[in-house]
Design an enzyme around this catalytic site. Structure first.
Site, short mmCIF file in Angstrom:
data_model
loop_
_atom_site.label_atom_id
_atom_site.label_comp_id
_atom_site.label_asym_id
_atom_site.label_seq_id
_atom_site.Cartn_x
_atom_site.Cartn_y
_atom_site.Cartn_z
N GLY A 218 0.83 -1.19 0.00
CA GLY A 218 0.00 0.00 0.00
C GLY A 218 0.86 1.25 0.00
O GLY A 218 1.95 1.29 -0.58
N SER A 219 0.41 2.27 0.71
CA SER A 219 1.03 3.59 0.60
C SER A 219 2.41 3.72 1.22
O SER A 219 3.09 4.72 0.99
CB SER A 219 0.09 4.65 1.20
OG SER A 219 -1.06 4.80 0.40
N VAL A 220 2.86 2.76 2.03
CA VAL A 220 4.25 2.86 2.51
C VAL A 220 5.22 2.73 1.33
O VAL A 220 6.36 3.20 1.40
CB VAL A 220 4.58 1.81 3.60
CG1 VAL A 220 3.79 2.10 4.87
CG2 VAL A 220 4.35 0.40 3.11
N LYS A 222 4.97 4.32 -1.32
CA LYS A 222 5.14 5.65 -1.90
C LYS A 222 6.50 6.25 -1.56
O LYS A 222 6.99 7.14 -2.26
CB LYS A 222 4.01 6.58 -1.44
CG LYS A 222 2.66 6.21 -2.05
CD LYS A 222 1.52 7.02 -1.45
CE LYS A 222 0.18 6.60 -2.04
NZ LYS A 222 -0.98 7.24 -1.38
#
Length: 485
Positions: A218-220, A222
């Site tokens: 997920g967004s980690v 990014k």
């Protein structure tokens, strides 16, 4: 000699030759492998005749052997088992050295490793009873306990690293199990306990921190996308990105929204720094397409993706997909599609940023000690890779501090300590489930500890377990314990 007798002689000769070759192969070529098999009963009986080495945390044995009056002579005992089960593993007469350090360092603990030749020779000369080697771990008991307490009964995992060395300060997987149930000399009870653990749908025997079914980050992830952008030198923290309310995946009519349908910026042009702070899906999906799959893959590999690591516990390599079309590429920019990671890998990402862009090789054993606790060997920290430049690491750190100060990671704040972090809420399956992530380090200006936490979705239907709400408080407890050590 007539023909039938000659043929019979040839057959008998061939059989004797095959028997000789087989016995030679077994005795000389396969001997070491057969001897080291975890379920070799003769080897097990031999190892039960000596005091197996202890596994130590801060000088206290969390796995040790106690003398008994029965045939096996020694009983393996695990103190505070639920806290360290996935690190120690178990040692069973039926199932052998099973999982954890009991398995991967079996020859050291048993005292049979080739590196201990001179110690074994000295034991023979002096008549001292043969013993195994003691393992002094890198685990910080306070950080380990903080992770255990904060995770509670929820499924998931937590890892903490010393960014400057790679030493593993905590490694927790939930649910846990009791290794004592498998080391018992009541063999019928052991078989029943193992069958129950093996059949448990919660899979308590799996060390989720380093293996099992890997997770979408997920967004980690990014952080990897942002690192690739900064390393390209085409982007700065204040560079504006395309970040509309929704982003149409290239070549499709599928619209990717931001979390809860929120806008990242009133004009749809958030900067890279703001995109990290508010965890903007649309701008990072767009950015992934601009950077390209090769840049993202190479950046992920620089952080350790694809590496086969042994701490000495074997770590399943994290992966960035090999073949991607344009919409899939966009989704990888936000850590979705087929990007898969271990919590240890995510902790390595944060630790690499904390360590001025240098990722250290993670390790779990600090020191090998003999029977009298004298030092036999000591682990020296090793560099794994340079993931990003020092300037990129500093820029990522500044952006990550804003995540915790003003963005989605505010529940990771530690009083009096500046924390750098990134949240993530990773979708999985087809029913709308999502896991909660947080990764970060502290203090931001002098990092002493880097962490990664995943809390698995309670069901296949997501009910609000965001990384900022669920995982960040677990990380906060670990970071607090780490900076206080």
């Amino acid at each position: 000699m007539n023909t039938p007798i000659r043929r019979l002689a040839v057959v008998i000769f061939a059989m004797f030759t095959a028997l000789l070759m087989a016995s030679t192969w077994i005795q000389f070529v396969q001997a070491d492998d057969l001897r080291e098999r975890a379920d070799n009963r003769r080897t097990l009986m031999d190892t039960y005749s000596r005091d197996r080495g202890a596994i130590l945390v801060n000088g206290t044995a969390v796995a040790r052997s106690e003398p008994t009056n029965d045939e096996l002579r020694w009983l393996r005992v695990y103190d505070t088992p639920s806290r360290y089960a996935h690190i120690t593993g178990y040692y069973s007469f039926i199932y052998g050295a099973g999982a954890g350090l009991e398995r991967t360092t079996n020859s050291l603990l048993a005292g049979t490793d080739d590196s201990l030749f001179y110690q074994r020779l000295a034991d023979v000369i002096t008549g001292r009873p043969a013993t195994g080697t003691n393992l002094e771990l890198t685990i910080d008991p306070a950080v380990q306990q903080a992770a255990v307490d904060a995770l509670g009964d929820r499924r998931g995992a937590a890892v903490a690293l010393d960014p400057s060395t790679g030493a593993i300060l905590a490694m927790v997987s939930r649910p846990a199990y009791d290794p004592n149930a498998l080391s018992s000399h009541n063999l019928a009870a052991v078989e029943q306990a193992y069958a129950e653990l093996a059949d448990d749908p919660e899979r308590p025997l799996i060390n989720r921190a380093i293996g099992g079914d890997l997770y979408p980050p997920g967004s980690v992830f990014k952080l990897v996308t942002a690192a690739a952008a900064l390393e390209s030198e085409d982007y700065e923290p204040d560079t504006e990105l395309v970040g509309p309310l929704t982003y149409t995946l290239p070549g499709t009519s599928t619209e990717l929204p931001n979390f809860q349908g929120a806008a990242c910026d009133p004009e749809g042009r958030p900067t890279l720094a703001v995109s990290i702070q508010v965890s903007c899906n649309t701008s990072f999906a767009w950015l992934a397409g601009e950077l390209g799959a090769d840049a993202l893959r190479e950046q992920a590999e620089d952080f350790g993706f694809g590496q086969t690591l042994e701490t000495p516990l074997p770590v399943t390599p994290s992966s960035y997909p090999a073949e991607l079309d344009e919409p899939q590429l966009a989704l990888t920019g936000i850590g979705q599609h087929d990007v898969r990671v271990t919590p240890l890998q995510v902790a390595m990402m944060a630790a690499g940023i904390a360590n001025d862009g240098v990722v250290m090789t993670p390790y779990l054993i600090e020191t090998l000690r003999g029977a009298d606790l004298e030092v036999v060997d000591q682990t020296s920290p090793r560099t794994l890779s340079r993931a990003v430049s020092q300037s990129t690491a500093q820029e990522l750190t500044e952006m990550m501090t804003m995540v915790v100060q003003r963005g989605s990671g505010q529940l990771a704040q530690v009083p009096g300590v500046e924390v750098a972090g990134k949240t993530g809420t990773a979708e999985f399956g087809s029913q709308g489930g999502a896991h909660a992530w947080f990764t970060g380090f502290a203090p931001a200006d002098d990092p002493q500890i880097a962490v990664a936490v995943i809390v698995e979705s309670a069901s296949d239907n997501w009910v609000g377990e965001t990384g900022g709400v669920v995982a960040a408080p677990v990380a906060r407890a670990m970071l607090q314990a780490g900076v206080d050590r």
